[in-house]
Scaffold this motif. Sequence first.
Motif, PDB file in Angstrom:
ATOM      1  N   GLU A  40      -7.879  22.658 -21.312  1.00 44.88           N
ATOM      2  CA  GLU A  40      -8.673  22.243 -22.469  1.00 44.88           C
ATOM      3  C   GLU A  40     -10.047  22.906 -22.440  1.00 44.88           C
ATOM      4  OE1 GLU A  40      -9.891  18.072 -24.642  1.00 44.88           O
ATOM      5  OE2 GLU A  40      -9.613  18.077 -22.483  1.00 44.88           O
ATOM      6  N   ASP A  41     -10.491  23.377 -23.585  1.00 47.20           N
ATOM      7  CA  ASP A  41     -11.810  23.995 -23.700  1.00 47.20           C
ATOM      8  C   ASP A  41     -12.833  22.901 -23.969  1.00 47.20           C
ATOM      9  OD1 ASP A  41     -13.997  25.582 -24.033  1.00 47.20           O
ATOM     10  OD2 ASP A  41     -13.219  26.693 -25.766  1.00 47.20           O
ATOM     11  N   LEU A  42     -13.625  22.569 -22.955  1.00 43.87           N
ATOM     12  CA  LEU A  42     -14.609  21.491 -23.076  1.00 43.87           C
ATOM     13  C   LEU A  42     -15.785  21.873 -23.962  1.00 43.87           C
ATOM     14  CD1 LEU A  42     -14.637  20.192 -19.392  1.00 43.87           C
ATOM     15  CD2 LEU A  42     -13.316  19.343 -21.318  1.00 43.87           C
ATOM     16  N   ASN A  43     -15.954  23.155 -24.236  1.00 39.23           N
ATOM     17  CA  ASN A  43     -17.036  23.600 -25.115  1.00 39.23           C
ATOM     18  C   ASN A  43     -16.816  23.179 -26.563  1.00 39.23           C
ATOM     19  OD1 ASN A  43     -18.556  24.933 -23.134  1.00 39.23           O
ATOM     20  ND2 ASN A  43     -17.170  26.682 -23.230  1.00 39.23           N
ATOM     21  N   LYS A  44     -15.570  22.888 -26.915  1.00 36.95           N
ATOM     22  CA  LYS A  44     -15.252  22.530 -28.294  1.00 36.95           C
ATOM     23  C   LYS A  44     -15.332  21.027 -28.569  1.00 36.95           C
ATOM     24  CE  LYS A  44     -12.307  26.543 -28.968  1.00 36.95           C
ATOM     25  NZ  LYS A  44     -10.946  27.021 -29.223  1.00 36.95           N
ATOM     26  N   LEU A  45     -15.661  20.239 -27.543  1.00 34.06           N
ATOM     27  CA  LEU A  45     -15.728  18.785 -27.704  1.00 34.06           C
ATOM     28  C   LEU A  45     -17.101  18.348 -28.199  1.00 34.06           C
ATOM     29  CD1 LEU A  45     -13.947  17.647 -24.426  1.00 34.06           C
ATOM     30  CD2 LEU A  45     -12.966  17.796 -26.709  1.00 34.06           C
ATOM     31  N   ASP A  46     -17.121  17.204 -28.897  1.00 29.51           N
ATOM     32  CA  ASP A  46     -18.415  16.644 -29.291  1.00 29.51           C
ATOM     33  C   ASP A  46     -19.037  15.951 -28.068  1.00 29.51           C
ATOM     34  OD1 ASP A  46     -16.905  14.361 -29.032  1.00 29.51           O
ATOM     35  OD2 ASP A  46     -17.218  13.636 -31.080  1.00 29.51           O
ATOM     36  N   ASP A  47     -20.287  15.527 -28.191  1.00 29.29           N
ATOM     37  CA  ASP A  47     -21.026  14.984 -27.050  1.00 29.29           C
ATOM     38  C   ASP A  47     -20.375  13.735 -26.456  1.00 29.29           C
ATOM     39  OD1 ASP A  47     -22.845  17.007 -27.281  1.00 29.29           O
ATOM     40  OD2 ASP A  47     -24.354  15.815 -28.341  1.00 29.29           O
ATOM     41  N   ALA A  64     -18.920  13.558 -22.676  1.00 28.96           N
ATOM     42  CA  ALA A  64     -19.433  12.566 -21.730  1.00 28.96           C
ATOM     43  C   ALA A  64     -18.288  11.763 -21.116  1.00 28.96           C
ATOM     44  CB  ALA A  64     -20.425  11.636 -22.423  1.00 28.96           C
ATOM     45  N   LYS A  65     -17.285  11.460 -21.932  1.00 24.42           N
ATOM     46  CA  LYS A  65     -16.118  10.723 -21.448  1.00 24.42           C
ATOM     47  C   LYS A  65     -15.361  11.550 -20.411  1.00 24.42           C
ATOM     48  CE  LYS A  65     -12.223   8.151 -23.373  1.00 24.42           C
ATOM     49  NZ  LYS A  65     -11.503   7.833 -24.599  1.00 24.42           N
ATOM     50  N   ARG A  66     -15.139  12.840 -20.686  1.00 28.34           N
ATOM     51  CA  ARG A  66     -14.429  13.725 -19.750  1.00 28.34           C
ATOM     52  C   ARG A  66     -15.225  13.875 -18.447  1.00 28.34           C
ATOM     53  NH1 ARG A  66     -11.745  13.776 -23.945  1.00 28.34           N
ATOM     54  NH2 ARG A  66      -9.952  15.042 -24.388  1.00 28.34           N
ATOM     55  N   LYS A  67     -16.553  14.015 -18.567  1.00 24.81           N
ATOM     56  CA  LYS A  67     -17.387  14.140 -17.376  1.00 24.81           C
ATOM     57  C   LYS A  67     -17.332  12.874 -16.536  1.00 24.81           C
ATOM     58  CE  LYS A  67     -20.793  17.563 -18.796  1.00 24.81           C
ATOM     59  NZ  LYS A  67     -22.225  17.812 -19.012  1.00 24.81           N
ATOM     60  N   SER A  68     -17.305  11.734 -17.188  1.00 24.38           N
ATOM     61  CA  SER A  68     -17.200  10.464 -16.487  1.00 24.38           C
ATOM     62  C   SER A  68     -15.885  10.381 -15.718  1.00 24.38           C
ATOM     63  CB  SER A  68     -17.310   9.315 -17.490  1.00 24.38           C
ATOM     64  OG  SER A  68     -16.943   8.108 -16.909  1.00 24.38           O
ATOM     65  N   ILE A  69     -14.798  10.827 -16.332  1.00 26.97           N
ATOM     66  CA  ILE A  69     -13.493  10.837 -15.668  1.00 26.97           C
ATOM     67  C   ILE A  69     -13.530  11.775 -14.467  1.00 26.97           C
ATOM     68  CG2 ILE A  69     -11.070  11.519 -15.942  1.00 26.97           C
ATOM     69  CD1 ILE A  69     -11.351  10.596 -18.907  1.00 26.97           C
ATOM     70  N   MET A  70     -14.148  12.948 -14.636  1.00 24.82           N
ATOM     71  CA  MET A  70     -14.242  13.909 -13.532  1.00 24.82           C
ATOM     72  C   MET A  70     -15.093  13.346 -12.395  1.00 24.82           C
ATOM     73  SD  MET A  70     -14.441  17.700 -15.198  1.00 24.82           S
ATOM     74  CE  MET A  70     -15.272  17.433 -16.746  1.00 24.82           C
ATOM     75  N   ASP A  71     -16.201  12.673 -12.732  1.00 21.76           N
ATOM     76  CA  ASP A  71     -17.055  12.073 -11.702  1.00 21.76           C
ATOM     77  C   ASP A  71     -16.299  11.004 -10.917  1.00 21.76           C
ATOM     78  OD1 ASP A  71     -19.191  13.666 -12.377  1.00 21.76           O
ATOM     79  OD2 ASP A  71     -20.194  12.135 -13.601  1.00 21.76           O
TER      80      ASP A  71
END
Length: 167
Positions: free
Chosen positions: A107-114, A118-125
């Motif tokens: 998935e290209d994270l650059n195409k996501l809204d803020d 933030a949700k994807r980053k939270s999952i990664m963290d």
Amino acid sequence: MYVGMMCTAKKCGIRFQPPAIVLIYESEIKGKIRQRIMPVRNFSKFSDCTRAAEQLKNNPRHKSYLEQVSLRQLEKLFSFLRGYLSGQSLAETMEQIRRETTIDPEEDLNKLDDKELAKRKSIMDELFEKNQKKKDDPNFVYDIEVEFPQDDQQQSCGWDTESTDEF
């Protein structure tokens, strides 16, 4: 019960009819296993699960009981409730939650809204914290050195080759 009550959360689940979050906990003072039912009010199939989870976790009546329950777990429970209210089967709701809580490496994270980013980053963290080796872990080894096998035929990339036309 007083506000400074110490308890250890054992299980947390959802009841569909009437909607409620059910917490099984152990009272550290008496050592008894108890159940706390926290009714879910004003929640519909259109409600925001994250907001509902935050409101429940910060509610003064339930705050001390939900300290050990992660916000992510509460969001998941509210997602199950929303799926139930939408008429989805449990299997459909579980599949939807699995899709929302896993990261697709393509998935290209650059195409996501803020908000989605933030949700994807939270999952990664959360995944990083879960997999991280800490100093206190039994399998912890300090300063690991790994030898990578050297292939005779190394693949070369176009960007790292010497080029004659310098800047």
